[in-house]
Design an enzyme around this catalytic site. Structure first.
Site, PDB file in Angstrom:
ATOM      1  N   THR B 159     -44.402  14.988 -12.971  1.00 48.95           N
ATOM      2  CA  THR B 159     -45.267  15.900 -13.742  1.00 48.95           C
ATOM      3  C   THR B 159     -44.555  16.242 -15.050  1.00 48.95           C
ATOM      4  O   THR B 159     -44.632  15.469 -16.000  1.00 48.95           O
ATOM      5  CB  THR B 159     -45.616  17.186 -12.949  1.00 48.95           C
ATOM      6  OG1 THR B 159     -44.417  17.810 -12.502  1.00 48.95           O
ATOM      7  CG2 THR B 159     -46.498  16.857 -11.760  1.00 48.95           C
ATOM      8  N   LYS B 185     -39.650  13.834  -7.119  1.00 47.95           N
ATOM      9  CA  LYS B 185     -40.046  14.464  -8.379  1.00 47.95           C
ATOM     10  C   LYS B 185     -39.741  15.945  -8.258  1.00 47.95           C
ATOM     11  O   LYS B 185     -39.708  16.501  -7.158  1.00 47.95           O
ATOM     12  CB  LYS B 185     -41.516  14.213  -8.707  1.00 47.95           C
ATOM     13  CG  LYS B 185     -42.541  14.762  -7.767  1.00 47.95           C
ATOM     14  CD  LYS B 185     -42.943  16.187  -8.006  1.00 47.95           C
ATOM     15  CE  LYS B 185     -43.279  16.403  -9.468  1.00 47.95           C
ATOM     16  NZ  LYS B 185     -43.602  17.852  -9.681  1.00 47.95           N
ATOM     17  N   THR B 196     -38.405  19.675  -0.471  1.00 45.45           N
ATOM     18  CA  THR B 196     -38.519  19.944  -1.896  1.00 45.45           C
ATOM     19  C   THR B 196     -39.819  19.399  -2.401  1.00 45.45           C
ATOM     20  O   THR B 196     -40.474  18.628  -1.728  1.00 45.45           O
ATOM     21  CB  THR B 196     -37.450  19.250  -2.703  1.00 45.45           C
ATOM     22  OG1 THR B 196     -37.645  19.662  -4.055  1.00 45.45           O
ATOM     23  CG2 THR B 196     -37.602  17.752  -2.664  1.00 45.45           C
ATOM     24  N   GLU B 282     -37.128  21.939 -15.490  1.00 43.15           N
ATOM     25  CA  GLU B 282     -37.899  22.164 -16.717  1.00 43.15           C
ATOM     26  C   GLU B 282     -37.023  22.784 -17.804  1.00 43.15           C
ATOM     27  O   GLU B 282     -36.463  23.849 -17.628  1.00 43.15           O
ATOM     28  CB  GLU B 282     -39.107  23.057 -16.423  1.00 43.15           C
ATOM     29  CG  GLU B 282     -40.218  22.289 -15.712  1.00 43.15           C
ATOM     30  CD  GLU B 282     -41.429  23.126 -15.375  1.00 43.15           C
ATOM     31  OE1 GLU B 282     -42.503  22.537 -15.219  1.00 43.15           O
ATOM     32  OE2 GLU B 282     -41.297  24.355 -15.261  1.00 43.15           O
ATOM     33  N   ASN B 404     -43.514  26.493 -19.728  1.00 38.89           N
ATOM     34  CA  ASN B 404     -44.252  27.298 -18.761  1.00 38.89           C
ATOM     35  C   ASN B 404     -45.162  28.341 -19.374  1.00 38.89           C
ATOM     36  O   ASN B 404     -45.955  28.963 -18.679  1.00 38.89           O
ATOM     37  CB  ASN B 404     -43.289  27.939 -17.767  1.00 38.89           C
ATOM     38  CG  ASN B 404     -42.801  26.891 -16.798  1.00 38.89           C
ATOM     39  OD1 ASN B 404     -43.593  26.306 -16.080  1.00 38.89           O
ATOM     40  ND2 ASN B 404     -41.501  26.625 -16.817  1.00 38.89           N
ATOM     41  N   THR B 409     -52.565  24.370 -20.333  1.00 34.69           N
ATOM     42  CA  THR B 409     -53.303  24.009 -21.557  1.00 34.69           C
ATOM     43  C   THR B 409     -52.736  22.790 -22.261  1.00 34.69           C
ATOM     44  O   THR B 409     -51.838  22.152 -21.761  1.00 34.69           O
ATOM     45  CB  THR B 409     -53.307  25.211 -22.519  1.00 34.69           C
ATOM     46  OG1 THR B 409     -51.964  25.693 -22.652  1.00 34.69           O
ATOM     47  CG2 THR B 409     -54.160  26.309 -21.975  1.00 34.69           C
TER      48      THR B 409
END
Lengths: 409, 409
Positions: B159, B185, B196, B282, B404, B409
């Protein structure tokens, strides 16, 4: 929260209750010329109470204050420095905290056990005691009983805070006007568990220190213990309250008819300070309030509310005005509390997004507009029982990272 | 971690163990043309095991996979989509997960209970099933047993991940070459508690599904369950393992002389994948490893290691290359575990900063240089007992917030 039993004092502060003076100034602990040492002094011995961080590494001033309060239960002064936490500083740190206390007692002509000491700032660095001593020597001449004194004190306790935090309420006890005021600092390493950052409460109510201690602990659980900025519980959290008794009411007991007004007033002061800390969290652009109802117990509701408010993903989404309720329900589901996975309702403000665990189509533009405001309220109804709680926090922003990527430098 | 009982397979992947093919492609769930659906298929019924998220809101595909595995204990295929988590999607979501499973089974000519299904992406939005169906119909023709097949599958499960995550090791059992490979992932909502994100393990070892389940759970506890990116436990975490048995070894048991090699190999695959997830968290710029020793128990060490690695303040300081050990000790003190506050040592890499809870003067330039590296190791010795643990995480950066603040969007 029921009937309003008290009145806000708009320009009130910690010097508003009868008997209190305060001062603040720059002594050289902060690099810029901002205030970094302050004191609140009471004309008479005040019944006192305090709650302390649950972090195992309690800073030296907390140990010293706790010892002193255990001795007498009364205080005449609360001395605070910012810019240095005097935490994890070993034996020298403890000696420094004792020295601060003794020096302040000497210049005020009171007993050292009547002085509470507190520190906030960087951990693990020894205090520059020559600067602290210089500050202590100058403070008595700066003491004022007006708003300026309170203002100077409030500024002296800030670190990365952007705004000073002060609340004042008034009500009557036995027909006598009683005032409660509070000042606090927060900003980062905010996930109080027992007390918060630094909080100072003054009141002129007549109340014994053991009852004051009980009430202080109770209101802490629904105020400072219900906020989080970053999930990190500080080594220096402490909330200290002093009651001068100069309002001259009959001494408060739990059966006193005006006890509920005192309790409501103290709770309001502590909750407002707690919300101010959350709103002024490091880097924050808005206050997030999470209201959980319908839980199996209040404790379950508290745990769920704090899990939501502590979620980095929820906090980032609020910063970005993204109505990502999936992150809220994910937080509900990992809070370790009983949840019926089929009966959850979620609202952002008035906008219903999930009903009985089923997604509801909502107007994204309306949600965006709401989320752009400076306060975002997350409502969660578990539809299981009567447990409820409110928690407060703030959004996670670029500035939080910027501030904390280089705190010491 | 003791003697190396296995060899890394440099270019190995999930199609390296005998009997496995894989495929991945774009079917239209992601907005860009990146891969978003993939499958791993085994030539024979493979002994299978899985662990699932502890989040109460488990996504629909997890429920479907669990039911199927409980039926037979073997799998022929693992089907995954990215871009949509199919979580909190109610009855339609469950119907969609069952439909994915049935469609995949039909085109492969196998039983539906032999297909595991998994999803990852945004929560609370229904799958576009026409696109999923189109992908499922095209996947069989794309199945390959070479590195390209593995690569396509690995890309299909990502992702916000920036890099694909694949590990492969080999060793001998009864003189037969056995291979274990894994793909995963991660990226955000990473605080696994049970399994996980998504992890897929293939092996050609001959091993029964109940023993595979036991070992998978054990290694998960010291790999995926020891990482955190943001403290948020996802609704979709799942780790699935398939053992084809085509290595033709005598079936593994705990008393088999080569069982330790299998266990070590599986642990290595899972730990390496877990570290890759942490490093590619991230917005992350570096991997943080926290080693806690000298704790009263392994469980205490685990809790302390995860508290440190989960601290936003520690993560921000590492991002800013700030040797702020005060935040590390504050995290140790709030972990809720037994700690002797006078005997703690802290090192960053080789640089001693705290010894027996006393600050040690260190060279800031050397520390800065170390912290600028792409891996930072935090060593904490409590000097109390023999409990130890290692946890992995990443720094907290502007990019975490950016990603985040606008995920949907």
């Amino acid at each position: 929260m029921g009937q309003q039993l008290f009145t806000m004092v708009q320009d009130g502060g910690i010097t508003t209750p009868r008997g209190f003076k305060a001062a603040g100034m720059h002594c050289g602990l902060k690099k810029t010329d901002r205030h970094d040492i302050g004191v609140v002094v009471c004309d008479v011995p005040a019944a006192a109470a305090a709650v302390y961080t649950t972090n195992l590494f309690q800073a030296a001033p907390l140990q010293v204050t706790r010892e002193s309060l255990n001795e007498g239960g009364t205080l005449r002064a609360m001395l605070v420095n910012s810019g240095n936490a005097n935490a994890c500083t070993g034996e020298q740190g403890e000696a420094d905290a004792r020295s601060m206390q003794a020096q302040m007692a000497e210049v005020l002509g009171i007993s050292k056990n009547e002085v509470a000491v507190a520190s906030t700032g960087v951990i693990g660095v020894l205090l520059k005691m020559d600067r602290v001593s210089s500050g202590i020597a100058q403070l008595p001449a700066k003491l004022r009983s007006d708003a300026q004194g309170a203002d100077d004190f409030c500024k002296a306790i800030l670190t990365t805070d952007l705004v000073k935090k002060e609340v004042c309420v008034t009500f009557t006890v036995d027909g006598q006007q009683v005032t409660i005021a509070g000042a606090a600092k927060g900003s980062g390493m905010i996930h109080p568990n027992m007390a918060t950052m630094l909080g100072f409460v003054t009141t002129d109510a007549k109340i014994g220190s053991s009852l004051l201690q009980e009430v202080l602990r109770e209101v802490t659980d629904v105020s400072f213990n219900m906020i989080t900025v970053d999930g990190d519980t500080s080594t220096n959290d402490m909330l200290v309250a002093m009651a001068s008794g100069l309002a001259d009411n009959r001494e408060l007991t739990r059966s006193h008819p005006d006890f509920t007004a005192f309790e409501a007033g103290l709770r309001h002061v502590c909750q407002e300070l707690a919300k101010m800390i959350a709103r002024d969290g490091e880097g924050a652009t808005k206050l997030i309030e999470t209201v959980v109802i319908g839980a199996q117990s209040d404790a379950a509701a508290q745990a769920i509310a704090k899990t939501i408010i502590g979620s980095s993903l929820v906090k980032s989404a609020v910063f970005g005005a993204d109505a990502n309720w999936g992150r809220i329900i994910a937080a509900v589901g990992r809070a370790g509390q009983p949840v019926n996975v089929n009966t959850v309702d979620i609202r952002l403000g008035d906008i219903l997004m999930l009903e009985q665990s089923t997604p509801i189509l909502f107007d994204e533009d309306v949600a965006l507009e709401y989320l752009k405001g400076d306060t975002v309220v997350i409502h969660v109804n578990l539809n299981m029982g009567s447990g409820q709680a409110i928690a407060w926090g703030c959004d996670l922003t670029y500035d939080y990272v910027r501030i904390n990527a280089a705190y010491r430098t």
